[in-house]
Write a protein that holds these residues in place. Structure first.
Motif, short mmCIF file in Angstrom:
data_model
loop_
_atom_site.label_atom_id
_atom_site.label_comp_id
_atom_site.label_asym_id
_atom_site.label_seq_id
_atom_site.Cartn_x
_atom_site.Cartn_y
_atom_site.Cartn_z
N ARG A 69 6.95 47.83 -53.15
CA ARG A 69 6.56 46.42 -53.11
C ARG A 69 7.20 45.78 -54.34
N PRO A 70 7.56 44.52 -54.26
CA PRO A 70 8.23 43.88 -55.40
C PRO A 70 7.36 43.92 -56.67
N THR A 71 7.99 44.24 -57.79
CA THR A 71 7.29 44.21 -59.07
C THR A 71 7.11 42.78 -59.55
N GLY A 72 7.76 41.85 -58.89
CA GLY A 72 7.65 40.42 -59.16
C GLY A 72 8.52 39.69 -58.16
N PRO A 73 8.30 38.40 -57.97
CA PRO A 73 9.08 37.64 -56.98
C PRO A 73 10.60 37.78 -57.10
N PRO A 74 11.17 37.86 -58.30
CA PRO A 74 12.63 37.97 -58.37
C PRO A 74 13.19 39.26 -57.76
N TRP A 75 12.34 40.27 -57.55
CA TRP A 75 12.80 41.55 -57.01
C TRP A 75 12.42 41.74 -55.54
N ALA A 76 12.00 40.68 -54.86
CA ALA A 76 11.54 40.79 -53.48
C ALA A 76 12.61 41.36 -52.55
N GLU A 77 13.87 41.09 -52.83
CA GLU A 77 14.95 41.56 -51.96
C GLU A 77 15.58 42.86 -52.46
N ALA A 78 15.07 43.42 -53.52
CA ALA A 78 15.69 44.61 -54.14
C ALA A 78 14.80 45.84 -53.99
N LEU A 79 14.42 46.14 -52.77
CA LEU A 79 13.50 47.26 -52.55
C LEU A 79 14.20 48.40 -51.81
N PRO A 80 13.83 49.65 -52.05
CA PRO A 80 12.91 50.02 -53.12
C PRO A 80 13.58 49.89 -54.49
N GLN A 81 12.78 49.61 -55.48
CA GLN A 81 13.26 49.54 -56.86
C GLN A 81 12.81 50.84 -57.54
N ILE A 82 13.77 51.56 -58.10
CA ILE A 82 13.44 52.85 -58.71
C ILE A 82 13.46 52.68 -60.23
N LEU A 83 12.28 52.51 -60.78
CA LEU A 83 12.12 52.32 -62.23
C LEU A 83 12.08 53.69 -62.88
N ALA A 84 12.78 53.82 -64.01
CA ALA A 84 12.92 55.15 -64.61
C ALA A 84 12.95 55.08 -66.12
N VAL A 85 12.66 56.22 -66.72
CA VAL A 85 12.88 56.43 -68.15
C VAL A 85 13.85 57.61 -68.25
N VAL A 86 14.96 57.37 -68.93
CA VAL A 86 15.98 58.39 -69.13
C VAL A 86 15.94 58.83 -70.59
N GLU A 87 15.98 60.14 -70.79
CA GLU A 87 16.08 60.68 -72.15
C GLU A 87 17.54 61.04 -72.40
N TRP A 88 18.15 60.29 -73.34
CA TRP A 88 19.54 60.56 -73.69
C TRP A 88 19.67 61.93 -74.32
N ASP A 89 20.84 62.54 -74.20
CA ASP A 89 21.09 63.84 -74.82
C ASP A 89 20.88 63.77 -76.33
N GLU A 90 21.05 62.59 -76.91
CA GLU A 90 20.87 62.41 -78.35
C GLU A 90 19.41 62.27 -78.76
N GLY A 91 18.49 62.17 -77.78
CA GLY A 91 17.07 62.17 -78.11
C GLY A 91 16.26 60.97 -77.66
#
Length: 139
Positions: A69-91
Motif C-alpha cells: 500500500r502506498p507509504t504516502g500519496p506520492p508513491w501511489a503508482e510505485a507499488l510494491p515499494q521495497i524499503l530497505a536498509v543496506v549495510e555498506w562493506d565499510e560499516g
C-alpha cells in the motif's frame, strides 16, 4: 510529485558525488571508522576530523519491508515499494529502496550493489540498490 532530498551545506558533498555516480561518505581518523549520515563532528570522539572518502557502495541487505500500500500519496503508482536498509562493506548503514528484484527472492544478508537514479528535472540523484550478480532478481 514525490518529495526529494534537499542537500544542506554539510551533506552537499554526498549529493554532488551521487550526481557523478560516485559515493562519498565521511571517515573519522580519530575513531578509525566511516560514518553516515553526514555531520560536522565525529561520533564518539566529537573530533573535527571528518574527511570525505569514496566507497564502492557494495554491501549487504540488513533489513527490508515490502510496502504493498502506498507509504504516502506520492508513491501511489510505485507499488510494491521495497524499503530497505543496506549495510555498506565499510560499516555504516543507509536507508534506501531495492529495485530490479522480485520481492519473493529477497533475503536478509544478500549482497547488493548501488543503482544511481537520476532525477534530471530536479537535479538530484538518488541511491538505490539491486541484488548483486548471482543473488536473485532480474538483471
Amino acid at each position: 510529485m514525490r518529495p526529494l532530498p534537499e542537500p544542506t551545506p554539510v551533506s552537499k558533498p554526498f549529493w554532488d558525488a551521487l550526481a557523478e555516480h560516485r559515493i562519498l561518505i565521511q571517515y573519522s581518523p580519530s575513531s578509525g571508522r566511516y560514518v553516515f549520515y553526514p555531520r560536522t563532528l565525529a561520533p564518539e570522539t566529537l573530533a573535527d576530523d571528518l574527511e570525505w572518502r569514496e566507497i564502492a557502495g557494495d554491501g549487504t541487505l540488513y533489513t527490508y519491508t515490502v510496502a504493498r500500500r502506498p507509504t504516502g500519496p506520492p508513491w501511489a503508482e510505485a507499488l510494491p515499494q521495497i524499503l530497505a536498509v543496506v549495510e555498506w562493506d565499510e560499516g555504516p548503514r543507509i536507508s534506501t529502496e531495492l529495485v530490479d528484484v522480485d520481492p519473493a527472492e529477497i533475503t536478509i544478508g544478500m549482497r547488493v550493489t548501488p543503482v544511481f537514479c537520476d532525477e534530471p528535472d530536479d537535479g538530484i540523484t538518488l541511491l538505490r540498490y539491486r541484488p548483486a550478480s548471482g543473488d536473485g532478481g532480474d538483471r
